[in-house]
Write an enzyme that holds these catalytic residues in place. Structure first.
Site, PDB file in Angstrom:
ATOM      1  N   MET A 198     -31.480 -30.007   5.566  1.00 45.67           N
ATOM      2  CA  MET A 198     -30.971 -30.234   6.918  1.00 45.67           C
ATOM      3  C   MET A 198     -29.894 -31.314   6.909  1.00 45.67           C
ATOM      4  O   MET A 198     -29.888 -32.210   6.099  1.00 45.67           O
ATOM      5  CB  MET A 198     -32.116 -30.682   7.845  1.00 45.67           C
ATOM      6  CG  MET A 198     -33.137 -29.603   8.096  1.00 45.67           C
ATOM      7  SD  MET A 198     -32.530 -28.326   9.204  1.00 45.67           S
ATOM      8  CE  MET A 198     -32.694 -29.133  10.795  1.00 45.67           C
ATOM      9  N   CYS A 199     -29.001 -31.181   7.807  1.00 44.77           N
ATOM     10  CA  CYS A 199     -27.894 -32.118   7.901  1.00 44.77           C
ATOM     11  C   CYS A 199     -27.813 -32.621   9.330  1.00 44.77           C
ATOM     12  O   CYS A 199     -28.486 -32.125  10.216  1.00 44.77           O
ATOM     13  CB  CYS A 199     -26.583 -31.429   7.562  1.00 44.77           C
ATOM     14  SG  CYS A 199     -26.715 -30.355   6.135  1.00 44.77           S
ATOM     15  N   GLU A 200     -26.980 -33.575   9.530  1.00 41.15           N
ATOM     16  CA  GLU A 200     -26.823 -34.133  10.867  1.00 41.15           C
ATOM     17  C   GLU A 200     -25.436 -33.808  11.394  1.00 41.15           C
ATOM     18  O   GLU A 200     -24.435 -33.965  10.698  1.00 41.15           O
ATOM     19  CB  GLU A 200     -27.020 -35.646  10.825  1.00 41.15           C
ATOM     20  CG  GLU A 200     -28.398 -36.067  10.372  1.00 41.15           C
ATOM     21  CD  GLU A 200     -29.431 -36.192  11.499  1.00 41.15           C
ATOM     22  OE1 GLU A 200     -29.016 -36.251  12.670  1.00 41.15           O
ATOM     23  OE2 GLU A 200     -30.622 -36.225  11.199  1.00 41.15           O
ATOM     24  N   ASN A 248     -25.267 -27.009  10.371  1.00 44.56           N
ATOM     25  CA  ASN A 248     -26.540 -27.578   9.956  1.00 44.56           C
ATOM     26  C   ASN A 248     -27.537 -26.439   9.871  1.00 44.56           C
ATOM     27  O   ASN A 248     -27.661 -25.642  10.808  1.00 44.56           O
ATOM     28  CB  ASN A 248     -26.960 -28.643  10.992  1.00 44.56           C
ATOM     29  CG  ASN A 248     -28.447 -28.860  11.077  1.00 44.56           C
ATOM     30  OD1 ASN A 248     -29.136 -28.150  11.778  1.00 44.56           O
ATOM     31  ND2 ASN A 248     -28.947 -29.836  10.373  1.00 44.56           N
TER      32      ASN A 248
END
Lengths: 260, 260
Positions: free
Chosen positions: B1-3, B108
């Protein structure tokens, strides 16, 4: 007129030394105060830093100068606006993607009747002759089949397109697809290949001297292309009108001469 | 996961306050240590800063945080790699030109079977699912005629393409064409519109508090979109699966709901 600077190297190399010289021309020793930009390749990856502020005053330019950003291929430009206002979208280098590669391009000179060049696959975002010519050029290049051509064949096929742009005015250009650095001359462009044993070189614009021998290894090959020679004590190749040179990993791989 | 972090504003606005919060998640308060990037629009002009280094340690990120870069539209991303190595060419946001505008995009989530999505006009440079999906999406969008559609029609036409990507996994996305900011949600995306009278807001991640009233004028409208709410003491809209929202100059101009 604007100033161009390009680099092609066989190992990731720090452009700072050459960029210092260019920086000073951006509003201090030269009239090119209308923005500047620099594009770095790291493998297939590409990032550019562009700024419509005068280069010699730019916080961002100072960062790039001091930040150790090592790259195999670099294209830089400082601008004296003639076509298009002083805006971010008119700031070189320009980039577009073709064949899964980032193509980066910067132009020095001025073109007439550029508006009539048909842009097919790519459209300009800003108003400059330079970006319009790039969009046309890359659309034309996209019609060459790169898989069927040797590198020099490819350069020979690209050459008439570059000559066409030269017929519209002054077209000094640097372009790269991440692997090759293309340099095309109308009026002013010089290059130099540095390799071991490295000597000392002194920049023309600022009191800065670097001993390349302490900064590099014996196998390094680094070519620098610039509007005018950046150093006093080295011999630069001055390109002729209509000449195209192609570098890969610092080495000259192809040269297509202009007409007499 | 990314922001993800996005901003849309009616006046050029400094993103520093929101970016400070995101920065801390890049390897310090969060696991997103595999690079970061931020894209700024200034009118039609666009520049991005991308770095495969952890955001919380990045010299470049600190510069962006401190450098007053005012923009109407911003898209930022910090990365936890799942598809594609930690390399510059795999670092968000990605950008391509369409219709004479720079389109910027960050994703994301994670997509399966993305390799079979046909990329026609655009090809990925790196190996990520995200960039591949962007190239497909923009090729699809290029077939919509923007001149014949109202903005909400355009969003409605884009929606099935986004839903298709969501059917391949998790697809939270921010995208802009310089004028509009598009946000699409699968699992996690929240937004907030701030306007006069501005109150105080406290960042969750670092001890930083800003009184918006001293930084802005009474007419300013600023929308921030983020993976998770960045502040404690404000009410954020949490998006639902399959929901698309479109902002222009800070205002919500279109909302297309997801299926139940």
């Amino acid at each position: 007129m604007c100033e161009l600077l390009g680099m092609s190297a066989n190992v990731p190399t720090d452009i700072c030394f050459s960029f210092s010289g260019l920086l000073e021309r951006g509003g201090r020793t030269g009239p090119h105060k209308d923005g500047w930009g620099i594009g770095f390749y790291e493998g297939k990856g590409f990032r550019s830093f562009i700024d419509p502020e005068p280069c010699c005053d730019s916080v961002l330019a100072r960062l790039i100068k001091d930040y150790p950003m090592k790259s195999n291929t670099v294209i830089s430009h400082i601008r004296q606006a003639n076509s298009g206002g002083i805006k971010l979208e008119n700031t070189h280098p320009f980039s577009r993607e073709l064949w899964g590669k980032h193509w980066c391009y910067a132009h020095n000179g001025q073109l007439k009747q550029f508006e009539s060049l048909p842009c097919e696959m790519y459209s300009p975002v800003g108003e400059t002759d330079s970006e319009h010519a790039f969009c046309w050029l890359l659309s034309q290049i996209s019609q060459i089949n790169p898989d069927e051509t040797e590198k020099c064949d490819f350069a020979f096929q690209m050459k008439p397109k570059l000559d066409h742009l030269r017929s519209l005015g002054v077209f000094n250009m640097l372009m790269s697809d991440s692997v090759y650095l293309y340099a095309y001359c109308t009026t002013k462009l010089s290059w130099i290949t540095r390799r071991a044993p490295f000597g000392e070189a002194k920049l023309k614009d600022v009191e800065l001297q670097v001993d390349f021998g302490t900064e590099t290894t014996p196998n390094d090959v680094v070519t620098v292309v610039a509007t005018e020679p950046l150093t006093h004590d080295e011999e630069w190749h001055q390109m002729k009108a209509g000449e195209l040179v192609v570098f890969r990993q610092g080495e000259l791989v192809c040269r297509v001469e202009g007409e007499a």
